[in-house]
Design a protein around this motif. Sequence first.
Motif, mmCIF file in Angstrom:
data_model
loop_
_atom_site.group_PDB
_atom_site.id
_atom_site.type_symbol
_atom_site.label_atom_id
_atom_site.label_comp_id
_atom_site.label_asym_id
_atom_site.label_seq_id
_atom_site.Cartn_x
_atom_site.Cartn_y
_atom_site.Cartn_z
ATOM 1 N N LEU A 89 26.286 33.441 68.296
ATOM 2 C CA LEU A 89 27.569 33.572 68.987
ATOM 3 C C LEU A 89 28.668 33.871 67.973
ATOM 4 O O LEU A 89 28.859 33.131 67.003
ATOM 5 N N MET A 90 29.400 34.957 68.215
ATOM 6 C CA MET A 90 30.453 35.386 67.309
ATOM 7 C C MET A 90 31.814 35.314 67.990
ATOM 8 O O MET A 90 31.924 35.532 69.203
ATOM 9 N N THR A 91 32.840 35.016 67.217
ATOM 10 C CA THR A 91 34.205 35.029 67.726
ATOM 11 C C THR A 91 34.704 36.469 67.753
ATOM 12 O O THR A 91 34.086 37.375 67.183
ATOM 13 N N ASP A 92 35.854 36.690 68.397
ATOM 14 C CA ASP A 92 36.434 38.037 68.428
ATOM 15 C C ASP A 92 36.740 38.521 67.012
ATOM 16 O O ASP A 92 36.568 39.706 66.707
ATOM 17 N N ASP A 97 34.623 42.043 62.072
ATOM 18 C CA ASP A 97 34.274 42.007 60.650
ATOM 19 C C ASP A 97 32.908 42.658 60.431
ATOM 20 O O ASP A 97 31.891 42.137 60.851
ATOM 21 N N LYS A 98 32.900 43.783 59.755
ATOM 22 C CA LYS A 98 31.670 44.552 59.569
ATOM 23 C C LYS A 98 30.617 43.807 58.742
ATOM 24 O O LYS A 98 29.434 44.151 58.772
ATOM 25 N N ARG A 99 31.017 42.776 58.011
ATOM 26 C CA ARG A 99 30.046 42.024 57.226
ATOM 27 C C ARG A 99 29.005 41.340 58.108
ATOM 28 O O ARG A 99 27.890 41.054 57.663
ATOM 29 N N TYR A 100 29.344 41.108 59.357
ATOM 30 C CA TYR A 100 28.428 40.417 60.264
ATOM 31 C C TYR A 100 27.439 41.372 60.946
ATOM 32 O O TYR A 100 26.609 40.935 61.723
ATOM 33 N N TYR A 101 27.562 42.655 60.651
ATOM 34 C CA TYR A 101 26.697 43.627 61.313
ATOM 35 C C TYR A 101 25.437 43.934 60.509
ATOM 36 O O TYR A 101 24.704 44.867 60.802
ATOM 37 N N THR A 102 25.191 43.133 59.479
ATOM 38 C CA THR A 102 23.928 43.178 58.751
ATOM 39 C C THR A 102 23.461 41.746 58.548
ATOM 40 O O THR A 102 24.268 40.812 58.532
ATOM 41 N N ASP A 103 22.147 41.555 58.411
ATOM 42 C CA ASP A 103 21.650 40.201 58.168
ATOM 43 C C ASP A 103 21.776 39.879 56.681
ATOM 44 O O ASP A 103 22.342 40.661 55.899
ATOM 45 N N GLN A 104 21.242 38.736 56.270
ATOM 46 C CA GLN A 104 21.395 38.291 54.894
ATOM 47 C C GLN A 104 20.673 39.188 53.901
ATOM 48 O O GLN A 104 20.931 39.131 52.702
ATOM 49 N N GLY A 106 20.760 42.510 54.318
ATOM 50 C CA GLY A 106 21.409 43.805 54.411
ATOM 51 C C GLY A 106 20.863 44.699 55.506
ATOM 52 O O GLY A 106 21.279 45.859 55.643
ATOM 53 N N THR A 107 19.948 44.186 56.319
ATOM 54 C CA THR A 107 19.379 44.970 57.418
ATOM 55 C C THR A 107 20.371 45.049 58.566
ATOM 56 O O THR A 107 20.922 44.026 58.987
ATOM 57 N N PRO A 108 20.649 46.260 59.103
ATOM 58 C CA PRO A 108 21.614 46.405 60.191
ATOM 59 C C PRO A 108 21.219 45.596 61.429
ATOM 60 O O PRO A 108 20.040 45.496 61.777
ATOM 61 N N LEU A 109 22.209 45.019 62.081
ATOM 62 C CA LEU A 109 21.986 44.250 63.292
ATOM 63 C C LEU A 109 22.610 44.962 64.481
ATOM 64 O O LEU A 109 23.696 45.546 64.376
ATOM 65 N N LEU A 110 21.927 44.913 65.612
ATOM 66 C CA LEU A 110 22.479 45.443 66.852
ATOM 67 C C LEU A 110 23.081 44.272 67.616
ATOM 68 O O LEU A 110 22.387 43.322 67.975
ATOM 69 N N ILE A 111 24.386 44.326 67.862
ATOM 70 C CA ILE A 111 25.094 43.212 68.497
ATOM 71 C C ILE A 111 25.550 43.614 69.887
ATOM 72 O O ILE A 111 26.277 44.589 70.064
ATOM 73 N N ASN A 112 25.087 42.866 70.875
ATOM 74 C CA ASN A 112 25.438 43.113 72.269
ATOM 75 C C ASN A 112 26.636 42.235 72.628
ATOM 76 O O ASN A 112 26.500 41.036 72.834
ATOM 77 N N THR A 113 27.820 42.857 72.688
ATOM 78 C CA THR A 113 29.033 42.077 72.952
ATOM 79 C C THR A 113 29.030 41.480 74.357
ATOM 80 O O THR A 113 29.593 40.405 74.576
ATOM 81 N N GLN A 114 28.409 42.148 75.309
ATOM 82 C CA GLN A 114 28.338 41.605 76.666
ATOM 83 C C GLN A 114 27.484 40.344 76.694
ATOM 84 O O GLN A 114 27.787 39.381 77.394
ATOM 85 N N VAL A 117 29.236 37.055 76.000
ATOM 86 C CA VAL A 117 29.904 36.386 77.116
ATOM 87 C C VAL A 117 28.960 35.367 77.743
ATOM 88 O O VAL A 117 29.338 34.220 78.016
ATOM 89 N N ASN A 118 27.722 35.774 77.962
ATOM 90 C CA ASN A 118 26.729 34.877 78.546
ATOM 91 C C ASN A 118 26.385 33.731 77.593
ATOM 92 O O ASN A 118 26.226 32.584 78.026
ATOM 93 N N THR A 119 26.292 34.050 76.297
ATOM 94 C CA THR A 119 25.962 33.020 75.311
ATOM 95 C C THR A 119 27.086 32.005 75.189
ATOM 96 O O THR A 119 26.833 30.808 75.003
ATOM 97 N N LYS A 120 28.318 32.451 75.292
ATOM 98 C CA LYS A 120 29.455 31.530 75.235
ATOM 99 C C LYS A 120 29.389 30.528 76.380
ATOM 100 O O LYS A 120 29.645 29.332 76.204
ATOM 101 N N GLN A 121 29.028 31.001 77.562
ATOM 102 C CA GLN A 121 28.874 30.111 78.712
ATOM 103 C C GLN A 121 27.719 29.138 78.475
ATOM 104 O O GLN A 121 27.809 27.944 78.776
ATOM 105 N N GLN A 122 26.636 29.651 77.910
ATOM 106 C CA GLN A 122 25.484 28.805 77.616
ATOM 107 C C GLN A 122 25.849 27.732 76.589
ATOM 108 O O GLN A 122 25.430 26.571 76.712
ATOM 109 N N PHE A 123 26.640 28.113 75.586
ATOM 110 C CA PHE A 123 27.073 27.158 74.566
ATOM 111 C C PHE A 123 27.886 26.021 75.198
ATOM 112 O O PHE A 123 27.636 24.842 74.933
#
Length: 229
Positions: A89-92, A97-104, A106-114, A117-123
């Motif tokens: 779960l990421m904040t706005d 912040d582009k640093r969060y778009y790769t893992d530790q 350096g592999t690119p991550l695909l982030i589903n912003t929609q 929303v569901n994960t925030k509710q789950q949290f």
Amino acid sequence: MMKIIKWLDNFWYHYKWVTIIGVFFTVAVIIMTAQYINRDRYDAMILYTGPRIPDANQTLEIKHAFENVLQEDYDGNSKREVAINTLFLMTDEQLKDKRYYTDQNGTPLLINTQEMVNTKQQFTTQIFVGEALICLLDPAWYEHVAKEDAFVPLSELVDEVPENAYDECALYLRDTGFGQYYTALEALPEDTLICFRQMPSPSSFKSEKKEIARYEFNKRFFIDLIEFE
């Protein structure tokens, strides 16, 4: 089609909050039921929520670190087992912040912003009615629910609150003896907080006596973690 869209707009206008509340309680019931069914698979569950999720091997090592500190076999099956529940779960601000778009690595991550929303509710649901009582949280998500008195003050758990505590209810995991001793925890972000939830709301799915016993067991475990040397 236009009639359907108009009807949906009208329904949402008049029943927006009823729908939102209904969805919240539906999700809560599903989570509690699933956890109740699978309860005997572990003695304690740890909730992690933040912008970096450890990979499978790292999660296993973190799980073993917690199990090494766990002193009691709560369910009496001769095994001391801990489950790790991770929520990505990421904040706005983090999403920008582009640093969060790769893992530790350096592999690119695909982030589903929609999906966020569901994960925030789950949290939110997990914090107020979920199984995990010991939480590892990104400071932003900690602050998001701390204002609702979601966590137990450290002064109610230990005789002396550490001077380097984040606030009255949380510590930086890195500042605890536990966080410093087990290198597996370095897979989590450096600013991860550790805190302990308030007693969950009563549920018709669970025995109050058993829930109190489970709560006290987790409290002892949490104290052992933050007093680890």
